[in-house]
Design a protein around this motif. Structure first.
Motif, PDB file in Angstrom:
ATOM      1  N   GLY A  69      -7.131   8.568  12.482  1.00 27.04           N
ATOM      2  CA  GLY A  69      -8.167   8.438  11.459  1.00 27.04           C
ATOM      3  C   GLY A  69      -7.960   7.156  10.664  1.00 27.04           C
ATOM      4  O   GLY A  69      -7.447   6.170  11.168  1.00 27.04           O
ATOM      5  N   SER A  70      -8.324   7.194   9.394  1.00 28.52           N
ATOM      6  CA  SER A  70      -8.197   6.028   8.517  1.00 28.52           C
ATOM      7  C   SER A  70      -6.738   5.887   8.072  1.00 28.52           C
ATOM      8  O   SER A  70      -6.097   6.878   7.731  1.00 28.52           O
ATOM      9  CB  SER A  70      -9.105   6.232   7.300  1.00 28.52           C
ATOM     10  N   TYR A  71      -6.226   4.656   8.072  1.00 30.95           N
ATOM     11  CA  TYR A  71      -4.818   4.480   7.715  1.00 30.95           C
ATOM     12  C   TYR A  71      -4.524   3.129   7.075  1.00 30.95           C
ATOM     13  O   TYR A  71      -5.231   2.153   7.261  1.00 30.95           O
ATOM     14  CB  TYR A  71      -3.902   4.677   8.934  1.00 30.95           C
ATOM     15  N   VAL A  72      -3.441   3.139   6.312  1.00 32.63           N
ATOM     16  CA  VAL A  72      -2.823   1.936   5.767  1.00 32.63           C
ATOM     17  C   VAL A  72      -1.633   1.651   6.670  1.00 32.63           C
ATOM     18  O   VAL A  72      -0.854   2.549   6.986  1.00 32.63           O
ATOM     19  CB  VAL A  72      -2.340   2.167   4.314  1.00 32.63           C
ATOM     20  N   LEU A  73      -1.494   0.397   7.099  1.00 31.65           N
ATOM     21  CA  LEU A  73      -0.405   0.022   7.987  1.00 31.65           C
ATOM     22  C   LEU A  73       0.689  -0.687   7.193  1.00 31.65           C
ATOM     23  O   LEU A  73       0.417  -1.631   6.459  1.00 31.65           O
ATOM     24  CB  LEU A  73      -0.911  -0.899   9.092  1.00 31.65           C
ATOM     25  N   VAL A  74       1.915  -0.220   7.345  1.00 34.23           N
ATOM     26  CA  VAL A  74       3.083  -0.889   6.767  1.00 34.23           C
ATOM     27  C   VAL A  74       3.872  -1.463   7.934  1.00 34.23           C
ATOM     28  O   VAL A  74       4.405  -0.722   8.763  1.00 34.23           O
ATOM     29  CB  VAL A  74       3.953   0.085   5.944  1.00 34.23           C
ATOM     30  N   SER A  75       3.895  -2.785   7.996  1.00 38.44           N
ATOM     31  CA  SER A  75       4.598  -3.474   9.074  1.00 38.44           C
ATOM     32  C   SER A  75       5.994  -3.834   8.573  1.00 38.44           C
ATOM     33  O   SER A  75       6.149  -4.645   7.667  1.00 38.44           O
ATOM     34  CB  SER A  75       3.807  -4.732   9.461  1.00 38.44           C
ATOM     35  N   SER A  76       6.980  -3.211   9.172  1.00 33.71           N
ATOM     36  CA  SER A  76       8.362  -3.342   8.703  1.00 33.71           C
ATOM     37  C   SER A  76       8.983  -4.654   9.142  1.00 33.71           C
ATOM     38  O   SER A  76       8.806  -5.098  10.272  1.00 33.71           O
ATOM     39  CB  SER A  76       9.186  -2.176   9.253  1.00 33.71           C
ATOM     40  N   ASN A  77       9.740  -5.276   8.237  1.00 40.84           N
ATOM     41  CA  ASN A  77      10.535  -6.459   8.566  1.00 40.84           C
ATOM     42  C   ASN A  77      11.736  -6.489   7.623  1.00 40.84           C
ATOM     43  O   ASN A  77      11.769  -7.267   6.670  1.00 40.84           O
ATOM     44  CB  ASN A  77       9.692  -7.727   8.444  1.00 40.84           C
ATOM     45  N   ARG A 138      -3.795   8.251   5.723  1.00 40.34           N
ATOM     46  CA  ARG A 138      -2.483   8.247   6.388  1.00 40.34           C
ATOM     47  C   ARG A 138      -1.825   6.889   6.151  1.00 40.34           C
ATOM     48  O   ARG A 138      -2.505   5.875   6.053  1.00 40.34           O
ATOM     49  CB  ARG A 138      -2.644   8.454   7.893  1.00 40.34           C
ATOM     50  N   VAL A 139      -0.529   6.895   6.103  1.00 41.13           N
ATOM     51  CA  VAL A 139       0.247   5.661   6.052  1.00 41.13           C
ATOM     52  C   VAL A 139       1.023   5.579   7.364  1.00 41.13           C
ATOM     53  O   VAL A 139       1.786   6.484   7.696  1.00 41.13           O
ATOM     54  CB  VAL A 139       1.220   5.623   4.853  1.00 41.13           C
ATOM     55  N   VAL A 140       0.778   4.518   8.118  1.00 36.42           N
ATOM     56  CA  VAL A 140       1.460   4.308   9.383  1.00 36.42           C
ATOM     57  C   VAL A 140       2.524   3.234   9.170  1.00 36.42           C
ATOM     58  O   VAL A 140       2.209   2.121   8.728  1.00 36.42           O
ATOM     59  CB  VAL A 140       0.481   3.870  10.492  1.00 36.42           C
ATOM     60  N   GLY A 161       1.664  12.979   5.920  1.00 39.36           N
ATOM     61  CA  GLY A 161       0.728  11.868   5.748  1.00 39.36           C
ATOM     62  C   GLY A 161       1.308  10.541   6.193  1.00 39.36           C
ATOM     63  O   GLY A 161       0.604   9.544   6.266  1.00 39.36           O
ATOM     64  N   VAL A 162       2.602  10.509   6.495  1.00 35.01           N
ATOM     65  CA  VAL A 162       3.244   9.281   6.977  1.00 35.01           C
ATOM     66  C   VAL A 162       3.531   9.440   8.468  1.00 35.01           C
ATOM     67  O   VAL A 162       4.079  10.438   8.902  1.00 35.01           O
ATOM     68  CB  VAL A 162       4.560   8.980   6.224  1.00 35.01           C
ATOM     69  N   VAL A 163       3.130   8.433   9.225  1.00 36.03           N
ATOM     70  CA  VAL A 163       3.383   8.395  10.664  1.00 36.03           C
ATOM     71  C   VAL A 163       4.245   7.174  10.935  1.00 36.03           C
ATOM     72  O   VAL A 163       3.891   6.061  10.536  1.00 36.03           O
ATOM     73  CB  VAL A 163       2.065   8.283  11.466  1.00 36.03           C
ATOM     74  N   VAL A 164       5.384   7.367  11.569  1.00 42.33           N
ATOM     75  CA  VAL A 164       6.243   6.266  11.977  1.00 42.33           C
ATOM     76  C   VAL A 164       6.129   6.148  13.486  1.00 42.33           C
ATOM     77  O   VAL A 164       6.376   7.113  14.206  1.00 42.33           O
ATOM     78  CB  VAL A 164       7.712   6.511  11.571  1.00 42.33           C
ATOM     79  N   ALA A 172      -3.284  -4.020  17.979  1.00 43.07           N
ATOM     80  CA  ALA A 172      -4.256  -2.925  17.892  1.00 43.07           C
ATOM     81  C   ALA A 172      -4.125  -2.186  16.569  1.00 43.07           C
ATOM     82  O   ALA A 172      -5.134  -1.826  15.944  1.00 43.07           O
ATOM     83  CB  ALA A 172      -4.068  -1.957  19.060  1.00 43.07           C
ATOM     84  N   TRP A 173      -2.901  -1.942  16.123  1.00 40.43           N
ATOM     85  CA  TRP A 173      -2.686  -1.257  14.844  1.00 40.43           C
ATOM     86  C   TRP A 173      -3.220  -2.093  13.690  1.00 40.43           C
ATOM     87  O   TRP A 173      -3.832  -1.568  12.760  1.00 40.43           O
ATOM     88  CB  TRP A 173      -1.204  -0.938  14.647  1.00 40.43           C
TER      89      TRP A 173
END
Length: 190
Positions: A69-77, A138-140, A161-164, A172-173
Motif C-alpha cells: 500500500g502507501s508507504y514512507v521509505l527509509v533508506s539505511s546508510n 507503512r514505513v518501509v 506498521g514497519v516493514v524491513v 522500484a521502492w
C-alpha cells in the motif's frame, strides 16, 4: 585500497568509475601507463533515473503497491553502526591497508562511528514516531547492503506498521514511495 589492488587492476582491460574522483584515485594508485584504462562512466543505476526508463520498474512497483500500500521509505546508510563486520574489524582493515595516515586519522574513525550511532538512534526514534502518528501509513526500511541482516528488526523492535526488507531493487521502492528519508545515501539523489 580495500576494494582494489595492483594485481586486480592488472587483470582488467577497463575499469569503469562513477566519476572523476574515483577515476583520478584509481589512476594515481594503479594507472601505470597503458596497462589499465580507467573510464568515467557514472553509476549504471543512474541511467534508470531518466524518464524514458520510467517503465522499467512498473511491474515491481505494482507488486509492492498491492502488498504494502502507501508507504514512507527509509533508506539505511549506517555502515559504521550496523555493519556486518564489527567495528574493530573495520579498524583492523583500515590499519592493515595503511588507511590511517597518522594517529589522529584512526581516532577520527571512532568519532565518526559515534556520530553515526547517534544519528541512527534518532532514525529509530523517528520511525517509531511516524508509525505512532500516522497509523494508516507503512514505513518501509530498506537496509544498506553492508547492514547486518537483522539489525533493523532488533533496533525497531515490535513495531506494527514497519516493514524491513531487501526484496527487489531499490529503484522500484524509491519510485513507489510517498516520501524518501535517507542518511547520506545515493538514494536521496535518485
Amino acid at each position: 585500497r580495500t576494494r582494489f589492488s595492483a594485481e586486480t587492476c592488472s587483470m582488467a582491460s577497463r575499469i569503469l568509475c562513477w566519476g572523476a574522483y574515483d577515476a583520478r584515485i584509481l589512476r594515481d594508485l594503479y594507472g601505470r601507463g597503458d596497462q589499465v584504462t580507467v573510464v568515467e562512466t557514472g553509476s549504471p543505476r543512474v541511467d534508470f533515473w531518466r524518464p524514458e526508463f520510467s517503465g522499467y520498474y512498473a511491474r515491481q512497483q505494482k507488486a509492492i503497491a498491492e502488498r504494502i500500500g502507501s508507504y514512507v521509505l527509509v533508506s539505511s546508510n549506517f555502515p559504521q553502526a550496523i555493519n556486518v563486520r564489527r567495528f574493530w574489524d573495520l579498524v583492523k582493515q583500515e590499519r592493515d591497508t595503511d588507511q590511517f595516515v597518522d594517529e589522529e586519522s584512526e581516532y577520527r574513525m571512532y568519532r565518526e562511528a559515534s556520530y553515526v550511532m547517534c544519528v541512527l538512534a534518532e532514525f529509530v526514534r523517528m520511525i517509531r514516531a511516524l508509525v505512532a502518528a500516522r497509523p494508516g501509513i507503512r514505513v518501509v526500511v530498506r537496509p544498506h547492503p553492508v547492514d547486518a541482516a537483522d539489525a533493523w528488526h532488533v533496533l525497531i523492535g515490535d513495531c506494527p506498521g514497519v516493514v524491513v526488507t531487501r526484496e527487489g531493487t531499490l529503484g522500484a521502492w524509491i519510485r513507489g514511495a510517498k516520501v524518501l528519508i535517507h542518511n547520506g545515501c545515493t538514494s536521496g539523489l535518485e
